[in-house]
Design a protein around this motif. Sequence first.
Motif, PDB file in Angstrom:
ATOM      1  N   LEU A 194       0.718  -1.360  -0.086  1.00  0.00           N
ATOM      2  CA  LEU A 194       0.123  -0.059  -0.096  1.00  0.00           C
ATOM      3  C   LEU A 194       0.856   1.246  -0.070  1.00  0.00           C
ATOM      4  N   ARG A 195       1.780   1.209   0.880  1.00  0.00           N
ATOM      5  CA  ARG A 195       2.886   2.320   1.229  1.00  0.00           C
ATOM      6  C   ARG A 195       3.583   2.643  -0.233  1.00  0.00           C
ATOM      7  N   ASN A 196       3.885   1.353  -0.844  1.00  0.00           N
ATOM      8  CA  ASN A 196       4.839   1.530  -2.100  1.00  0.00           C
ATOM      9  C   ASN A 196       3.734   2.091  -3.163  1.00  0.00           C
ATOM     10  N   SER A 197       2.479   1.788  -3.100  1.00  0.00           N
ATOM     11  CA  SER A 197       1.657   2.115  -4.376  1.00  0.00           C
ATOM     12  C   SER A 197       1.275   3.787  -3.972  1.00  0.00           C
ATOM     13  N   SER A 198       1.506   4.097  -2.980  1.00  0.00           N
ATOM     14  CA  SER A 198       1.191   5.483  -2.561  1.00  0.00           C
ATOM     15  C   SER A 198       2.359   6.305  -2.822  1.00  0.00           C
ATOM     16  N   ILE A 199       3.565   5.889  -2.832  1.00  0.00           N
ATOM     17  CA  ILE A 199       4.650   6.484  -3.322  1.00  0.00           C
ATOM     18  C   ILE A 199       4.747   6.539  -4.758  1.00  0.00           C
ATOM     19  N   ILE A 200       4.285   5.551  -5.361  1.00  0.00           N
ATOM     20  CA  ILE A 200       4.433   5.663  -6.765  1.00  0.00           C
ATOM     21  C   ILE A 200       3.393   6.644  -7.323  1.00  0.00           C
TER      22      ILE A 200
ATOM     23  N   VAL B  57      -6.361  -5.032 -10.116  1.00  0.00           N
ATOM     24  CA  VAL B  57      -5.161  -4.887 -10.318  1.00  0.00           C
ATOM     25  C   VAL B  57      -5.067  -3.175 -10.353  1.00  0.00           C
ATOM     26  N   LEU B  58      -4.484  -2.354  -9.135  1.00  0.00           N
ATOM     27  CA  LEU B  58      -4.350  -1.084  -9.311  1.00  0.00           C
ATOM     28  C   LEU B  58      -3.203  -0.870 -10.336  1.00  0.00           C
ATOM     29  N   SER B  59      -3.247   0.181 -11.374  1.00  0.00           N
ATOM     30  CA  SER B  59      -2.479   0.115 -12.419  1.00  0.00           C
ATOM     31  C   SER B  59      -2.433   1.651 -12.854  1.00  0.00           C
ATOM     32  N   MET B  60      -1.339   1.887 -13.571  1.00  0.00           N
ATOM     33  CA  MET B  60      -0.925   3.434 -13.941  1.00  0.00           C
ATOM     34  C   MET B  60      -0.941   3.241 -15.451  1.00  0.00           C
TER      35      MET B  60
ATOM     36  N   GLU C 202       1.754  -2.065 -13.653  1.00  0.00           N
ATOM     37  CA  GLU C 202       0.598  -2.731 -12.432  1.00  0.00           C
ATOM     38  C   GLU C 202       1.400  -2.462 -11.547  1.00  0.00           C
ATOM     39  N   ILE C 203       0.498  -1.567 -10.553  1.00  0.00           N
ATOM     40  CA  ILE C 203       0.877  -1.411  -9.260  1.00  0.00           C
ATOM     41  C   ILE C 203       0.729  -2.230  -7.993  1.00  0.00           C
ATOM     42  N   THR C 204      -0.500  -2.493  -7.720  1.00  0.00           N
ATOM     43  CA  THR C 204      -0.654  -3.384  -6.675  1.00  0.00           C
ATOM     44  C   THR C 204      -1.950  -4.382  -7.063  1.00  0.00           C
ATOM     45  N   PRO C 205      -1.921  -5.774  -6.747  1.00  0.00           N
ATOM     46  CA  PRO C 205      -3.014  -6.467  -7.023  1.00  0.00           C
ATOM     47  C   PRO C 205      -3.900  -6.456  -6.003  1.00  0.00           C
ATOM     48  N   SER C 206      -4.905  -7.125  -5.880  1.00  0.00           N
ATOM     49  CA  SER C 206      -6.059  -7.369  -4.799  1.00  0.00           C
ATOM     50  C   SER C 206      -6.524  -6.036  -4.462  1.00  0.00           C
ATOM     51  N   THR C 207      -6.655  -5.104  -5.246  1.00  0.00           N
ATOM     52  CA  THR C 207      -7.087  -3.775  -4.772  1.00  0.00           C
ATOM     53  C   THR C 207      -8.523  -3.787  -4.987  1.00  0.00           C
ATOM     54  N   LEU C 208      -9.381  -3.620  -3.736  1.00  0.00           N
ATOM     55  CA  LEU C 208     -10.396  -3.575  -3.702  1.00  0.00           C
ATOM     56  C   LEU C 208     -11.154  -2.463  -4.269  1.00  0.00           C
ATOM     57  N   SER C 209     -10.682  -1.060  -4.023  1.00  0.00           N
ATOM     58  CA  SER C 209     -11.285  -0.181  -4.968  1.00  0.00           C
ATOM     59  C   SER C 209     -10.231   1.081  -4.903  1.00  0.00           C
ATOM     60  N   PHE C 210     -10.379   2.080  -5.619  1.00  0.00           N
ATOM     61  CA  PHE C 210      -9.605   3.138  -5.789  1.00  0.00           C
ATOM     62  C   PHE C 210     -10.400   4.414  -5.926  1.00  0.00           C
ATOM     63  N   LYS C 211     -10.323   5.338  -5.069  1.00  0.00           N
ATOM     64  CA  LYS C 211     -11.066   6.615  -5.038  1.00  0.00           C
ATOM     65  C   LYS C 211     -10.504   7.606  -5.112  1.00  0.00           C
ATOM     66  N   SER C 212     -11.078   8.627  -5.842  1.00  0.00           N
ATOM     67  CA  SER C 212     -10.241  10.154  -5.896  1.00  0.00           C
ATOM     68  C   SER C 212     -11.155  11.130  -5.865  1.00  0.00           C
ATOM     69  N   ARG C 213     -10.759  12.391  -5.169  1.00  0.00           N
ATOM     70  CA  ARG C 213     -11.682  13.481  -5.310  1.00  0.00           C
ATOM     71  C   ARG C 213     -11.018  14.680  -5.345  1.00  0.00           C
ATOM     72  N   LEU C 214     -11.380  15.854  -6.031  1.00  0.00           N
ATOM     73  CA  LEU C 214     -10.544  17.068  -5.926  1.00  0.00           C
ATOM     74  C   LEU C 214     -10.965  17.820  -4.745  1.00  0.00           C
ATOM     75  N   VAL C 215     -10.203  18.012  -3.781  1.00  0.00           N
ATOM     76  CA  VAL C 215     -10.726  18.463  -2.432  1.00  0.00           C
ATOM     77  C   VAL C 215     -10.892  20.051  -2.346  1.00  0.00           C
ATOM     78  N   LYS C 216      -9.582  20.632  -2.944  1.00  0.00           N
ATOM     79  CA  LYS C 216      -9.388  22.099  -3.264  1.00  0.00           C
ATOM     80  C   LYS C 216      -8.794  22.186  -4.760  1.00  0.00           C
ATOM     81  N   ASP C 217      -8.825  23.545  -5.236  1.00  0.00           N
ATOM     82  CA  ASP C 217      -7.990  23.589  -6.594  1.00  0.00           C
ATOM     83  C   ASP C 217      -6.829  23.062  -6.381  1.00  0.00           C
ATOM     84  N   ASN C 218      -6.304  21.897  -7.417  1.00  0.00           N
ATOM     85  CA  ASN C 218      -4.965  21.489  -7.146  1.00  0.00           C
ATOM     86  C   ASN C 218      -4.509  20.882  -5.846  1.00  0.00           C
TER      87      ASN C 218
END
Lengths: 523, 182
Positions: free
Chosen positions: B75-81, B125-128, B138-154
Amino acid sequence: MACLPPRPATASGLPQPRHSRRAIALVVVLVAAVCMLAFFAGFQFFSRTEYRHLERILTNTSLDYLVRAGLNIAEDKLQHERWYGDSRTRGVFEVPSQYLPPQARITIYADDYARAEPRIIGSYKYYMLDHIKVYVEASLRDRTMYGFGKFIMSPEPLFLGKSTQGVDVSFQTTNPASYTFRKMIHVKLLREDDLENIPNFVSLSDFNSRKAMARHIVDEMHLQAKNYARNLLLSRKIKKNLTQTQPTCSLGDLRSLLGNLGGASLPNYSDHQLLNHFILENLKNFFMTTNWVVSERDKEEELRKVRIEIGHFPPDELNSETRRAIQAIFGPPHPKEARPGIDFFPEVRAGPNGSAFAEFLLKQGITAPPDKSPADFQAELCRAITDYDYTCLWQANGVWVDYPGPHGPSSPTRTVCEGGATAFLMYWENRNNPEYFNFAVDGAGVKISQKTGPILRRTNYYLVKPPIFMPLAMVFNFFMKYVDESYTYIPDAVVKNEDNFRIQLPPEESTGSADPDWAGLSG
Amino acid sequence: MTQTAGFAGLRSPPGRAILGYHGGRRGHPQIGVTLVEILVGVALLGLLLVGLKFAIRLNRSAMTSMEKTDLTARLRNSSIIIGRALSLATEFLYPAQVSQNFAHQIIFRNHRNEIVAIFVTDQNVLSMYNYTTDQLLEITPSTLSFKSRLVKDNLMEYRIEIKRDQYHFVIQNQLSTCNTLP
């Protein structure tokens, strides 16, 4: 032991050793103990390996932040001044350890690069500061990471001194400009593995290694501008049209989603066109600040405040005689006049086609980036022809002194070179009239010399968002620094002083007094 | 016991039952074991079994920890990438509007202005995927979900949920880009 039964005899009659059976139990215990020991050792080994693995990941994350912190510190310091700039062209800064986690270290290196061509300011030619390359080395425990950024400024400061504030945009004095755009661009993080691809890299403390790193990154910088141009259309369509995505999707689905959004691909632009496209599109969105983190709505509002104006130029006061004289000398359609709204645009504001710059491009008839170097395009786009000048010398030879009247062969004649446009027109219109000229005199008639024209007089456009009033060329130059890497290399040993970075211009050669036999005509 | 009863005059010392054949008048060698020896043996065996059970449990626990650590590391590695790619981006393209609702992908222009998408494949598989260069990481297998949102501009927030067997981890991060263009 006395109560124990006697030991059984062996076949030889000797008593069988009593410990042989118990030895089995001992061996079992020993084997079990060894197994347990091996197991615990293995467990500890795995635990330590896992811990190290985790620690490495944590270290990498921390290093990312340390490098970015180093780049931010460098940018903040350079927004004020070049801390090393009094005498040196390169500087080092070690971030004090009290601001850092234990075992962490951040070292910042900054190298000044001079503009390729010195600029004339007043009576001197000055070397200007083109940009500053910034390198960051961050280390934590046994690991190191590197950062790179290019600090750009427009208008450009003097290479001398330590200011990062540009000089007066009129280039009459070296006084600071009222406003300077400054920003760290091309930020990049590099791991130790990335440095293996850089030939001749030894250490960041070595200037040649830093140059090697910068050279390595330059190619990517150019790629950035070209990719921007290539992907702009698709980027806009994704931003505008993509509203929903599925929790999971196949690669094929994603490809077709982006492919369908992409639409028509960019025409086959040349390298120059791609670079110009990058500059023009950024200028269309530039709202006179380098803080670009604003919402789309705020951006549009700010863009509406920006306008383009032509700079001040003296009005063309051509009187009718001078106009007729120039027409007589140069022939129609001269004298040409610059027409507002056609040859130049006194003021352009944001309109239905977008920002003031977008409207400006349309008015200029620029619908596609031109295939010329950005520097040539800059010179052409950022100023307009506001006047056409003409100059010449004239003289009327063999003019009867008392014209028009009856003349005898011995009547005196003279050479006339005075009276301005009115006199010139009179002689010119009667140049074949024997009542005015004695054609027996050698060279009689009206002579024209040093005919020059039309001389194009250009005036700069300005990008205006009160209180900022900046020549368009300076703003263009700011974005050109994204794609241009032409600069003068200054050897490390050169000390920053006026003798090295300021050149006295030779005194202007006197053109001598005007020939009294010729009259000047200009307009 | 029944066997020893047949040997007259042979007595066990008090508290020491002698089992098996252990010699006698005929001069046969004494090879039996005492009850104490058996008990000691049983105790040792018991200890060994307990130790083994403890070891097996520790081993299982170690395996569990390793798996957990491995998942955390992934997870941490995925987050770093992902973090490194996003922090150097020039523009977030999707999600493009500031919102409280999560999207399932991030599409952005990376530091080379290439168009890149972060998504979960239908094989979880979480992928880029770099659309410009057509390269998949391919970053990480067994990924249940990936979510994203723009909290503020940039300021992009992402959340990776990973699950393997009964282990379920989530990592969440927010970051802004530093190569923004106007």
